[in-house]
Structures are given as structure tokens and as C-alpha cells.
Design a protein around this motif. Structure first.
Motif, PDB file in Angstrom:
ATOM      1  N   GLU A  39      11.717   1.223  -7.126  1.00 20.91           N
ATOM      2  CA  GLU A  39      11.450   1.189  -5.691  1.00 20.91           C
ATOM      3  C   GLU A  39      11.610  -0.236  -5.196  1.00 20.91           C
ATOM      4  N   GLY A  40      12.105  -0.339  -3.971  1.00 22.93           N
ATOM      5  CA  GLY A  40      12.294  -1.635  -3.352  1.00 22.93           C
ATOM      6  C   GLY A  40      12.998  -1.482  -2.020  1.00 22.93           C
ATOM      7  N   LEU A  41      13.566  -2.560  -1.536  1.00 19.13           N
ATOM      8  CA  LEU A  41      14.253  -2.572  -0.252  1.00 19.13           C
ATOM      9  C   LEU A  41      15.761  -2.688  -0.477  1.00 19.13           C
ATOM     10  N   MET A  42      16.510  -1.798   0.155  1.00 19.91           N
ATOM     11  CA  MET A  42      17.974  -1.857   0.104  1.00 19.91           C
ATOM     12  C   MET A  42      18.462  -2.402   1.436  1.00 19.91           C
ATOM     13  N   VAL A  43      19.343  -3.382   1.365  1.00 20.12           N
ATOM     14  CA  VAL A  43      19.964  -3.951   2.556  1.00 20.12           C
ATOM     15  C   VAL A  43      21.467  -3.841   2.375  1.00 20.12           C
ATOM     16  N   ASN A  44      22.078  -3.032   3.203  1.00 20.42           N
ATOM     17  CA  ASN A  44      23.511  -2.787   3.112  1.00 20.42           C
ATOM     18  C   ASN A  44      23.946  -2.420   1.694  1.00 20.42           C
ATOM     19  N   GLY A  45      23.159  -1.547   1.061  1.00 17.00           N
ATOM     20  CA  GLY A  45      23.511  -1.037  -0.263  1.00 17.00           C
ATOM     21  C   GLY A  45      23.166  -1.947  -1.422  1.00 17.00           C
ATOM     22  N   ARG A  46      22.442  -3.052  -1.180  1.00 20.99           N
ATOM     23  CA  ARG A  46      22.078  -3.981  -2.255  1.00 20.99           C
ATOM     24  C   ARG A  46      20.567  -4.199  -2.282  1.00 20.99           C
ATOM     25  N   GLU A  47      20.047  -4.454  -3.488  1.00 24.88           N
ATOM     26  CA  GLU A  47      18.620  -4.709  -3.645  1.00 24.88           C
ATOM     27  C   GLU A  47      18.251  -6.065  -3.038  1.00 24.88           C
ATOM     28  N   TRP A  48      17.125  -6.095  -2.316  1.00 23.84           N
ATOM     29  CA  TRP A  48      16.590  -7.325  -1.724  1.00 23.84           C
ATOM     30  C   TRP A  48      15.085  -7.336  -1.910  1.00 23.84           C
ATOM     31  N   GLY A  49      14.510  -8.519  -2.047  1.00 28.04           N
ATOM     32  CA  GLY A  49      13.060  -8.646  -2.150  1.00 28.04           C
ATOM     33  C   GLY A  49      12.536  -8.137  -3.473  1.00 28.04           C
ATOM     34  N   GLU A  50      11.243  -7.798  -3.500  1.00 23.19           N
ATOM     35  CA  GLU A  50      10.629  -7.359  -4.750  1.00 23.19           C
ATOM     36  C   GLU A  50      10.963  -5.909  -5.056  1.00 23.19           C
ATOM     37  N   TRP A  51      11.359  -5.675  -6.300  1.00 23.42           N
ATOM     38  CA  TRP A  51      11.630  -4.342  -6.813  1.00 23.42           C
ATOM     39  C   TRP A  51      10.728  -4.081  -8.001  1.00 23.42           C
ATOM     40  N   ARG A  52      10.384  -2.822  -8.192  1.00 21.19           N
ATOM     41  CA  ARG A  52       9.583  -2.394  -9.331  1.00 21.19           C
ATOM     42  C   ARG A  52      10.339  -1.295 -10.067  1.00 21.19           C
ATOM     43  N   PHE A  53      10.308  -1.377 -11.393  1.00 19.89           N
ATOM     44  CA  PHE A  53      10.979  -0.404 -12.245  1.00 19.89           C
ATOM     45  C   PHE A  53       9.945   0.209 -13.182  1.00 19.89           C
ATOM     46  N   TYR A  54      10.057   1.528 -13.399  1.00 19.89           N
ATOM     47  CA  TYR A  54       9.061   2.272 -14.153  1.00 19.89           C
ATOM     48  C   TYR A  54       9.703   3.038 -15.299  1.00 19.89           C
ATOM     49  N   ASP A  55       8.911   3.332 -16.343  1.00 15.48           N
ATOM     50  CA  ASP A  55       9.406   4.165 -17.438  1.00 15.48           C
ATOM     51  C   ASP A  55       9.266   5.638 -17.050  1.00 15.48           C
ATOM     52  N   ARG A  56       9.662   6.538 -17.942  1.00 16.24           N
ATOM     53  CA  ARG A  56       9.661   7.976 -17.639  1.00 16.24           C
ATOM     54  C   ARG A  56       8.261   8.554 -17.405  1.00 16.24           C
ATOM     55  N   GLU A  57       7.238   7.817 -17.829  1.00 17.05           N
ATOM     56  CA  GLU A  57       5.862   8.263 -17.584  1.00 17.05           C
ATOM     57  C   GLU A  57       5.294   7.635 -16.315  1.00 17.05           C
ATOM     58  N   GLY A  58       6.105   6.837 -15.616  1.00 18.80           N
ATOM     59  CA  GLY A  58       5.659   6.225 -14.379  1.00 18.80           C
ATOM     60  C   GLY A  58       4.916   4.915 -14.557  1.00 18.80           C
ATOM     61  N   ARG A  59       4.988   4.328 -15.757  1.00 17.71           N
ATOM     62  CA  ARG A  59       4.312   3.058 -16.023  1.00 17.71           C
ATOM     63  C   ARG A  59       5.248   1.897 -15.716  1.00 17.71           C
ATOM     64  N   LEU A  60       4.695   0.864 -15.117  1.00 17.66           N
ATOM     65  CA  LEU A  60       5.465  -0.302 -14.708  1.00 17.66           C
ATOM     66  C   LEU A  60       6.130  -0.975 -15.906  1.00 17.66           C
ATOM     67  N   MET A  61       7.440  -1.224 -15.814  1.00 13.57           N
ATOM     68  CA  MET A  61       8.197  -1.925 -16.851  1.00 13.57           C
ATOM     69  C   MET A  61       8.629  -3.311 -16.380  1.00 13.57           C
ATOM     70  N   GLU A  62       8.912  -3.443 -15.083  1.00 10.99           N
ATOM     71  CA  GLU A  62       9.466  -4.701 -14.570  1.00 10.99           C
ATOM     72  C   GLU A  62       9.179  -4.843 -13.083  1.00 10.99           C
ATOM     73  N   GLN A  63       8.898  -6.083 -12.665  1.00 10.29           N
ATOM     74  CA  GLN A  63       8.823  -6.467 -11.260  1.00 10.29           C
ATOM     75  C   GLN A  63       9.776  -7.638 -11.111  1.00 10.29           C
ATOM     76  N   SER A  64      10.728  -7.528 -10.221  1.00  9.62           N
ATOM     77  CA  SER A  64      11.725  -8.582 -10.052  1.00  9.62           C
ATOM     78  C   SER A  64      12.045  -8.807  -8.589  1.00  9.62           C
ATOM     79  N   GLU A  65      12.327 -10.049  -8.260  1.00 12.45           N
ATOM     80  CA  GLU A  65      12.799 -10.387  -6.922  1.00 12.45           C
ATOM     81  C   GLU A  65      14.323 -10.368  -6.940  1.00 12.45           C
ATOM     82  N   PHE A  66      14.887  -9.766  -5.904  1.00 12.79           N
ATOM     83  CA  PHE A  66      16.335  -9.629  -5.792  1.00 12.79           C
ATOM     84  C   PHE A  66      16.840 -10.297  -4.529  1.00 12.79           C
ATOM     85  N   ARG A  67      18.090 -10.683  -4.586  1.00  5.49           N
ATOM     86  CA  ARG A  67      18.797 -11.191  -3.416  1.00  5.49           C
ATOM     87  C   ARG A  67      20.248 -10.719  -3.539  1.00  5.49           C
ATOM     88  N   ALA A  68      20.693  -9.975  -2.556  1.00  5.44           N
ATOM     89  CA  ALA A  68      22.068  -9.468  -2.534  1.00  5.44           C
ATOM     90  C   ALA A  68      22.447  -8.736  -3.820  1.00  5.44           C
TER      91      ALA A  68
END
Length: 144
Positions: A39-68
Motif C-alpha cells: 500500500e502507498g501512493l501512486m503518482v502517474n503510475g509510479r510509487e511515491w512517498g511511504e510504501w508498506r509491503f506485507y507477507d501472505r499473512e499480512g505481516r509487515l515486511m518492509e517500509q520504504s520511501e519512494f520517489r518516481a
């Protein structure tokens, strides 16, 4: 103070981008959309800002800041289970850059140092699982 400035810039970019095709995005592991994949923010089809990635059980695996669409800023990865931090560092345009600290599953620091454009640079410290120092080294131009 520099982190506050960085977060302010990301906020302003996010707000400015909001009027340019920005929309919240959520991807799911299952067709019923009950377990998030990312989950995160898409701007013109690209990840921007903070994104969170989860495993198949819904547990947090990664938090990353994106730009373009590239990791650009703080990146934190977690051990399976999503509770214990594994790596905490920074990337610039998708490449390791600046400080990083890695942790054992117990929470003790495993290693810490810095990267410059994807290459280890400067002092690095390594620790045993009990927290006692193991090794110190200095990197220059990718050579210890």
C-alpha cells in the motif's frame, strides 16, 4: 533536523503531486482483498512517498520511501513476523546510500556503517549476537 526537512519535502511533493494523477493504492494477496500485499501512493503510475509491503499473512515486511518509482529515502525491512527490525538504512534512486544498521532477530545490533552509491564507505562495526564487538574496519573505494 535533516530528517524533518526530508519528510517535509516528501509531504510537499506528495501534496503537489496529488493534483497530478495521485491516488492511494492497495494491492492484495487474495482475490477477496482481505490480505494486503502493498500500500502507498501512486503518482502517474509510479510509487511515491511511504510504501508498506506485507507477507501472505499480512505481516509487515518492509517500509520504504519512494520517489518516481524508486526507493529513495529511508528503507526498513523486518524479520518474518513483522515485529523485529532487520535492516534500517537509506537509499538514493534505488541504490544503498548513507547509513545502515542491521539487527539480529534478538534486537541486538549486528552491523552498522555507511554506503556511498552502493559501495561500503568509511567505518563499519560488526557485533556478536550478545552485543559484544566483533570487528571494526574502514572502507575506502569499496576496499576494506
Amino acid at each position: 533536523m535533516p530528517r524533518l526537512l526530508l519528510h517535509s519535502v516528501f509531504l510537499l511533493v506528495g501534496l503537489a503531486a496529488h493534483g497530478q494523477g495521485a491516488e492511494p493504492f492497495v494491492d492484495h494477496w487474495d482475490a477477496e482483498k482481505t490480505v494486503k500485499r502493498s500500500e502507498g501512493l501512486m503518482v502517474n503510475g509510479r510509487e511515491w512517498g511511504e510504501w508498506r509491503f506485507y507477507d501472505r499473512e499480512g505481516r509487515l515486511m518492509e517500509q520504504s520511501e519512494f520517489r518516481a518509482g524508486e526507493r529513495d529515502g529511508r528503507v526498513r525491512t523486518y524479520y518474518p513476523g513483522g515485529q523485529q527490525l532487520q535492516h534500517d538504512g537509506f537509499m538514493r534512486r534505488g541504490v544503498q546510500d548513507s547509513t545502515i544498521t542491521s539487527y539480529y532477530a534478538s534486537g541486538q545490533v549486528m552491523e552498522r556503517g555507511a554506503y556511498r552509491r552502493g559501495v561500503k564507505e568509511g567505518p563499519w562495526e560488526y557485533f556478536h549476537p550478545d552485543g559484544k564487538p566483533m570487528l571494526k574496519e574502514r572502507w575506502s573505494n569499496g576496499i576494506a
